[in-house]
Motif scaffolding. Structure first.
Motif, PDB file in Angstrom:
ATOM      1  N   ALA A   1     -16.973   6.898  -4.902  1.00 15.03           N
ATOM      2  CA  ALA A   1     -16.581   8.174  -5.093  1.00 15.03           C
ATOM      3  C   ALA A   1     -17.200   9.052  -3.818  1.00 15.03           C
ATOM      4  N   GLY A   2     -16.173  10.029  -3.323  1.00 13.07           N
ATOM      5  CA  GLY A   2     -16.681  10.588  -2.064  1.00 13.07           C
ATOM      6  C   GLY A   2     -16.770   9.926  -0.824  1.00 13.07           C
ATOM      7  N   ALA A   3     -16.841   8.711  -0.956  1.00 11.66           N
ATOM      8  CA  ALA A   3     -16.990   8.022   0.088  1.00 11.66           C
ATOM      9  C   ALA A   3     -15.509   7.868   0.974  1.00 11.66           C
ATOM     10  N   CYS A   4     -14.531   7.480   0.176  1.00 11.24           N
ATOM     11  CA  CYS A   4     -13.247   7.422   0.667  1.00 11.24           C
ATOM     12  C   CYS A   4     -12.103   7.843  -0.475  1.00 11.24           C
ATOM     13  N   ASP A   5     -11.104   8.523  -0.199  1.00 16.19           N
ATOM     14  CA  ASP A   5     -10.215   8.846  -1.106  1.00 16.19           C
ATOM     15  C   ASP A   5      -9.117   7.791  -1.477  1.00 16.19           C
ATOM     16  N   PRO A   6      -9.007   7.370  -2.496  1.00 15.37           N
ATOM     17  CA  PRO A   6      -8.168   6.376  -2.908  1.00 15.37           C
ATOM     18  C   PRO A   6      -6.762   6.310  -2.531  1.00 15.37           C
ATOM     19  N   LEU A   7      -6.404   7.713  -2.536  1.00 18.10           N
ATOM     20  CA  LEU A   7      -5.053   8.164  -2.099  1.00 18.10           C
ATOM     21  C   LEU A   7      -4.603   8.295  -0.877  1.00 18.10           C
ATOM     22  N   ASP A   8      -5.697   8.023   0.115  1.00 17.29           N
ATOM     23  CA  ASP A   8      -5.555   7.887   1.585  1.00 17.29           C
ATOM     24  C   ASP A   8      -5.042   6.540   2.043  1.00 17.29           C
ATOM     25  N   THR A   9      -3.874   6.248   1.855  1.00 19.06           N
ATOM     26  CA  THR A   9      -3.408   4.841   2.070  1.00 19.06           C
ATOM     27  C   THR A   9      -3.535   4.625   3.522  1.00 19.06           C
ATOM     28  N   ASP A  10      -3.363   5.552   4.439  1.00 22.66           N
ATOM     29  CA  ASP A  10      -3.281   5.273   5.880  1.00 22.66           C
ATOM     30  C   ASP A  10      -4.460   4.939   6.285  1.00 22.66           C
ATOM     31  N   GLY A  11      -5.463   5.470   5.632  1.00 20.09           N
ATOM     32  CA  GLY A  11      -7.072   5.252   5.914  1.00 20.09           C
ATOM     33  C   GLY A  11      -7.348   3.973   5.553  1.00 20.09           C
TER      34      GLY A  11
ATOM     35  N   LEU B   1       0.859  -1.123   0.078  1.00 24.23           N
ATOM     36  CA  LEU B   1      -0.019   0.199   0.024  1.00 24.23           C
ATOM     37  C   LEU B   1       0.838   1.259  -0.070  1.00 24.23           C
ATOM     38  N   ARG B   2       2.035   1.223   0.511  1.00 21.09           N
ATOM     39  CA  ARG B   2       2.807   2.462   0.784  1.00 21.09           C
ATOM     40  C   ARG B   2       3.251   2.818  -0.781  1.00 21.09           C
ATOM     41  N   LEU B   3       3.540   1.686  -1.625  1.00 17.91           N
ATOM     42  CA  LEU B   3       3.910   2.018  -3.041  1.00 17.91           C
ATOM     43  C   LEU B   3       2.661   2.966  -3.592  1.00 17.91           C
ATOM     44  N   ALA B   4       1.505   2.607  -3.257  1.00 18.45           N
ATOM     45  CA  ALA B   4       0.528   3.443  -3.731  1.00 18.45           C
ATOM     46  C   ALA B   4       0.554   4.791  -3.553  1.00 18.45           C
ATOM     47  N   ARG B   5       1.388   5.243  -2.547  1.00 26.56           N
ATOM     48  CA  ARG B   5       1.614   6.715  -2.349  1.00 26.56           C
ATOM     49  C   ARG B   5       2.116   7.245  -3.552  1.00 26.56           C
ATOM     50  N   SER B   6       3.062   6.849  -4.032  1.00 26.33           N
ATOM     51  CA  SER B   6       3.689   7.527  -5.204  1.00 26.33           C
ATOM     52  C   SER B   6       2.717   7.538  -6.371  1.00 26.33           C
ATOM     53  N   PRO B   7       2.217   8.382  -6.696  1.00 27.15           N
ATOM     54  CA  PRO B   7       1.097   8.451  -7.742  1.00 27.15           C
ATOM     55  C   PRO B   7       1.620   8.085  -9.220  1.00 27.15           C
TER      56      PRO B   7
END
Lengths: 223, 223
Positions: free
Chosen positions: A180-190, A96-102
């Motif tokens: 959409a709107g429910a959760c930010d896909p870039l919010d990897t911590d969440g 998931l950490r990898l996902a942080r790099s867009p």
DNA sequence: GTCTATAACTAGATAGAC
DNA sequence: GTCTATCTAGTTATAGAC
């Protein structure tokens, strides 16, 4: 002026991008080399075949991830903190950490998830090679953290845990639209927190034949 | 002697078999018609294109499944028994039941899971059309069963629940090998039970911002 | 190492006889 | 409705000049 390394990486970068969006079978070498800005023949010079490109693109990213998984698992086991949440965090967070790099991150996550669900013998053996140790180590760790859970149940639940991960990684347009709107896909911590909570609770659920109520969260055990 | 219906079904049967094993892109119309024992041109006569065959094969099986899902959901809601386990059973069991038929069942499960993770606009719109009502109804039901769960968390967890299902359905060779001996893939009752227990516990896990410990199984609540 | 040119093949789709 | 024959365009892969 030889620039073999650069060409090789350009090809792998393009493979990561295109394979992740269209699947391996859905991308021609022509489209691949056009995207990479290299010559068509260079693919065969450097890799030998399209399949070998797919394998190489996969291994390039998955090896460091799996190394980090095992490293994290080692660490928490040495610290004596290998509870279910810790083990799942070791399993999920490196990928998931990898996902942080867009740029390359989310791209590779989709690639990996697609490979996982795609056919073809060439990828099958790659998965076998790259994941066998990880699976074995995490299974042992989870068995220790959940001594009351019978092995068939444990394996089934590991299977479910992987399903949650792969599906999250797939992150298709369909999915992104739905949430959409429910959760930010870039919010990897969440996302990581949500996955760990959900799956850890699943692992602790009462199994069918179990006489012991093992579903309580935290440290207390029910009688 | 016209036998249009038979030819159409022969094509769909072959599509189910071959697409499930090799993906849509991995199967040529020539291989498809050879397997079906029909003429190459008949595909275009009856369906118009390869994509239309994929859609038709998908819809043929998914419509009755989704109808049964909604039916089961209606029933348990009328009976006032729409707890998380009941809702998940309504979601999972119609598709798992199909797996009992070793002939077409397991084949279609793989097809469906493959479609889900495959690219291509033609399948995207099919998913949208066939599933939008199911998703909406089940989200509402789960929200009622879990009133304390915030909607973003609920959606994320529904996403996880689908991941567990899709991954179980994929049932790749890799998976079957890994769990060999541990659990019989034809034991659909056991699989359903395991999925429902796991996912229901996940839904009931404490959410991040939650002040209420809602993770306890059964009826008792922790303080 | 990189390129052009092309070989060898396969794909989906169609036209038209039956 | 079903067939054969074929079209056009695409594919992977390779040979050989530079």
């Amino acid at each position: 002026m030889p620039q073999a390394v650069e060409t090789k990486d350009l090809i792998l970068d393009a493979a990561e991008l295109l394979f992740s969006e269209n699947g391996v079978e859905g991308v021609s070498l022509r489209a691949l080399t056009r995207e990479a800005g290299v010559n068509l023949a260079s693919v065969h010079y450097h890799f030998g075949s399209k399949e070998a490109v797919a394998r190489a693109a996969f291994c390039r990213r998955v090896r460091p991830i799996n190394a980090e998984r095992l490293e994290m698992l080692d660490r928490i086991e040495l610290e004596g903190a290998a509870d279910v949440e810790g083990i799942l965090t070791a399993l999920y967070s490196p990928v998931l950490r990898l996902a942080r790099s867009p740029v390359h991150g989310r791209r590779f996550m989709r690639l990996c998830a697609r490979f996982y669900s795609e056919p073809g013998k060439y990828l099958e053996s790659a998965f076998e090679e790259e994941f066998s140790e990880v699976i074995m180590r995490f299974e042992r760790a989870l068995q220790r953290a959940l001594p009351e859970l019978a092995q068939p149940d444990l394996r089934r639940r590991m299977h479910f845990a992987v399903g949650v991960m792969v599906h999250t990684m797939l992150d298709s347009n369909r999915t992104r639209q739905w949430t959409a709107g429910a959760c930010d896909p870039l919010d990897t911590d969440g996302t990581l927190d949500a996955m760990v909570r959900f799956v850890a609770a699943g692992f602790r659920a009462t199994a069918k034949g179990s006489t012991l109520a093992a579903g309580i969260q935290g440290t207390t055990q029910a009688a």
